[in-house]
Design a protein around this motif. Sequence first.
Motif, mmCIF file in Angstrom:
data_model
loop_
_atom_site.group_PDB
_atom_site.id
_atom_site.type_symbol
_atom_site.label_atom_id
_atom_site.label_comp_id
_atom_site.label_asym_id
_atom_site.label_seq_id
_atom_site.Cartn_x
_atom_site.Cartn_y
_atom_site.Cartn_z
ATOM 1 N N TYR A 197 62.021 20.592 69.329
ATOM 2 C CA TYR A 197 62.782 19.292 69.353
ATOM 3 C C TYR A 197 61.994 18.354 69.490
ATOM 4 O O TYR A 197 62.571 16.887 69.242
ATOM 5 N N GLU A 198 60.993 18.247 69.895
ATOM 6 C CA GLU A 198 59.978 16.959 69.972
ATOM 7 C C GLU A 198 59.752 16.409 68.566
ATOM 8 O O GLU A 198 59.486 15.181 68.551
ATOM 9 N N ALA A 199 59.873 17.123 67.498
ATOM 10 C CA ALA A 199 59.714 16.662 66.249
ATOM 11 C C ALA A 199 61.185 15.859 66.123
ATOM 12 O O ALA A 199 60.957 14.451 65.267
ATOM 13 N N ILE A 200 62.329 16.099 66.452
ATOM 14 C CA ILE A 200 63.538 15.451 66.541
ATOM 15 C C ILE A 200 63.308 14.285 67.177
ATOM 16 O O ILE A 200 63.387 12.975 66.858
ATOM 17 N N ASP A 201 62.674 14.310 68.443
ATOM 18 C CA ASP A 201 62.503 13.073 69.424
ATOM 19 C C ASP A 201 61.393 11.902 68.644
ATOM 20 O O ASP A 201 61.865 10.891 68.768
ATOM 21 N N LEU A 202 60.456 12.509 67.932
ATOM 22 C CA LEU A 202 59.474 11.705 67.543
ATOM 23 C C LEU A 202 60.382 10.931 66.308
ATOM 24 O O LEU A 202 60.122 9.710 66.076
ATOM 25 N N GLY A 203 61.100 11.709 65.463
ATOM 26 C CA GLY A 203 61.665 10.772 64.304
ATOM 27 C C GLY A 203 62.704 9.882 64.927
ATOM 28 O O GLY A 203 62.744 8.887 64.315
ATOM 29 N N ILE A 204 63.564 10.011 65.988
ATOM 30 C CA ILE A 204 64.432 9.160 66.603
ATOM 31 C C ILE A 204 63.688 8.081 67.058
ATOM 32 O O ILE A 204 63.951 6.683 66.867
ATOM 33 N N ALA A 205 62.661 8.223 67.833
ATOM 34 C CA ALA A 205 61.848 7.132 68.512
ATOM 35 C C ALA A 205 61.330 6.117 67.266
ATOM 36 O O ALA A 205 61.212 4.948 67.316
ATOM 37 N N LYS A 206 60.660 6.928 66.189
ATOM 38 C CA LYS A 206 60.018 6.175 65.026
ATOM 39 C C LYS A 206 61.181 5.118 64.393
ATOM 40 O O LYS A 206 60.878 4.287 64.087
ATOM 41 N N ALA A 207 62.345 5.816 64.380
ATOM 42 C CA ALA A 207 63.439 4.902 63.717
ATOM 43 C C ALA A 207 63.745 3.667 64.493
ATOM 44 O O ALA A 207 63.835 2.579 63.974
ATOM 45 N N HIS A 208 63.895 3.730 65.785
ATOM 46 C CA HIS A 208 64.034 2.502 66.539
ATOM 47 C C HIS A 208 62.860 1.551 66.489
ATOM 48 O O HIS A 208 63.057 0.301 66.261
ATOM 49 N N PHE A 209 61.758 2.148 66.612
ATOM 50 C CA PHE A 209 60.475 1.253 66.698
ATOM 51 C C PHE A 209 60.474 0.520 65.134
ATOM 52 O O PHE A 209 60.460 -0.861 64.994
ATOM 53 N N ALA A 210 60.581 1.165 64.124
ATOM 54 C CA ALA A 210 60.733 0.727 62.673
ATOM 55 C C ALA A 210 61.769 -0.460 62.671
ATOM 56 O O ALA A 210 61.545 -1.582 61.924
ATOM 57 N N LEU A 211 62.853 -0.191 63.205
ATOM 58 C CA LEU A 211 63.702 -1.162 62.905
ATOM 59 C C LEU A 211 63.417 -2.574 63.560
ATOM 60 O O LEU A 211 63.802 -3.574 63.137
ATOM 61 N N THR A 222 57.083 0.817 57.755
ATOM 62 C CA THR A 222 57.439 2.133 57.717
ATOM 63 C C THR A 222 56.544 2.980 58.288
ATOM 64 O O THR A 222 55.239 2.596 58.635
ATOM 65 N N TRP A 223 56.818 4.311 58.334
ATOM 66 C CA TRP A 223 56.074 5.373 59.290
ATOM 67 C C TRP A 223 55.446 6.350 58.293
ATOM 68 O O TRP A 223 55.938 6.858 57.349
ATOM 69 N N GLU A 224 54.301 6.803 58.570
ATOM 70 C CA GLU A 224 53.701 8.020 58.023
ATOM 71 C C GLU A 224 54.195 9.292 58.770
ATOM 72 O O GLU A 224 54.220 9.017 59.931
ATOM 73 N N TRP A 225 54.928 10.155 58.213
ATOM 74 C CA TRP A 225 55.215 11.510 58.969
ATOM 75 C C TRP A 225 54.459 12.218 59.495
ATOM 76 O O TRP A 225 52.814 12.184 59.108
ATOM 77 N N GLY A 226 54.910 12.891 60.566
ATOM 78 C CA GLY A 226 53.771 13.674 61.252
ATOM 79 C C GLY A 226 53.428 13.266 62.653
ATOM 80 O O GLY A 226 53.441 12.233 63.194
ATOM 81 N N ASN A 227 53.102 14.018 63.550
ATOM 82 C CA ASN A 227 52.704 13.622 65.043
ATOM 83 C C ASN A 227 51.189 12.835 64.823
ATOM 84 O O ASN A 227 50.412 13.428 64.278
ATOM 85 N N GLY A 228 51.154 11.623 65.360
ATOM 86 C CA GLY A 228 50.190 10.876 65.287
ATOM 87 C C GLY A 228 50.226 9.979 63.803
ATOM 88 O O GLY A 228 49.257 9.532 63.696
ATOM 89 N N GLY A 229 51.279 9.970 63.167
ATOM 90 C CA GLY A 229 51.531 9.276 62.174
ATOM 91 C C GLY A 229 51.246 7.669 62.129
ATOM 92 O O GLY A 229 51.576 7.523 63.407
ATOM 93 N N ALA A 230 50.895 7.146 61.149
ATOM 94 C CA ALA A 230 50.516 5.761 61.311
ATOM 95 C C ALA A 230 51.649 4.918 60.856
ATOM 96 O O ALA A 230 52.593 5.303 59.857
ATOM 97 N N PHE A 231 51.897 3.528 61.375
ATOM 98 C CA PHE A 231 52.690 2.612 61.044
ATOM 99 C C PHE A 231 52.287 1.731 60.224
ATOM 100 O O PHE A 231 51.168 0.806 60.541
ATOM 101 N N THR A 232 52.983 1.288 58.954
ATOM 102 C CA THR A 232 52.592 0.158 58.405
ATOM 103 C C THR A 232 53.488 -1.067 58.519
ATOM 104 O O THR A 232 54.564 -0.816 58.260
ATOM 105 N N LYS A 233 52.872 -2.138 58.918
ATOM 106 C CA LYS A 233 53.844 -3.384 59.020
ATOM 107 C C LYS A 233 54.392 -3.954 57.731
ATOM 108 O O LYS A 233 53.464 -3.850 56.987
ATOM 109 N N GLY A 234 55.587 -4.228 57.695
ATOM 110 C CA GLY A 234 56.122 -4.789 56.216
ATOM 111 C C GLY A 234 57.646 -4.872 56.473
ATOM 112 O O GLY A 234 57.944 -5.515 57.317
ATOM 113 N N ALA A 235 58.327 -4.484 55.400
ATOM 114 C CA ALA A 235 59.891 -4.768 55.443
ATOM 115 C C ALA A 235 60.493 -3.829 56.683
ATOM 116 O O ALA A 235 59.869 -3.086 57.046
#
Length: 235
Positions: free
Chosen positions: A201-215, A220-233
């Motif tokens: 379930y941590e994978a679900i939580d990670l995806g949800i939190a990444k969605a909020h952050f990106a908005l 955009t995010w790189e998938w995976g635990n420890g994935g990097a964020f690229t600032k942009g649109a």
Amino acid sequence: MTLLEAIDVRVSRRTYKPEPLTESDAWKIQAALDEYAQPRMRMALAEANLKASYGLFSGVRNSILLLARDGDPTAKERLGYFGELVVLRAAAMGLGTCWMGMYDKSACPVALAEDEYLVLAINVGYVEAPRGKEKLLHGVVKRKTKSVEQLSVTDSAPPDWFVAGVRAAQKAPSAVNRQPVTFAYQNGAVTAAVKGYDGSYEAIDLGIAKAHFALAAGGTWEWGNGGAFTKGAQG
């Protein structure tokens, strides 16, 4: 209402009016599911009330089923990410929602492919103002929210957009409200990770939190635990 604005109005709802979605609202939800379609995972709207083992839901008539294919390590995270975008679309429509991870998976109301499995579901429907036990639960969850400092690690003063992203992630739902995702700003790079990640379930939580952050942060995010964020649109 934008998806970012919907973050501030959306709360988990457990009590629903016992009526299915109208044809118009079901079409709007289905359009969102189609928009966020991804390889080796799918989200399906069903007129169904999956039985929660802890018995806190009532009046549910519609659920969004989150399904993944075997052998894809990013499927659960992507279901969390895009499932939360659908949840926010529903909130912007005035609908109530709640992520639900404890139910009888053998009672899946849609046909599954041989290598496909039901991960979890999102209840969706019409609601009234929370009251009684549901109102009490909202208050308890709010008091347990982690601070921005607890959710982030930085080695220098982060940019405003990083702080905005963490503040949005602060409002993201997670299993038993653990809020396990930590956002890092180090050497000018942004990553998101869960300590002791096991891919459940941590994978679900990670995806949800990444969605909020990106908005909020825009990017955009790189998938995976420890994935990097690229600032942009906007993410």
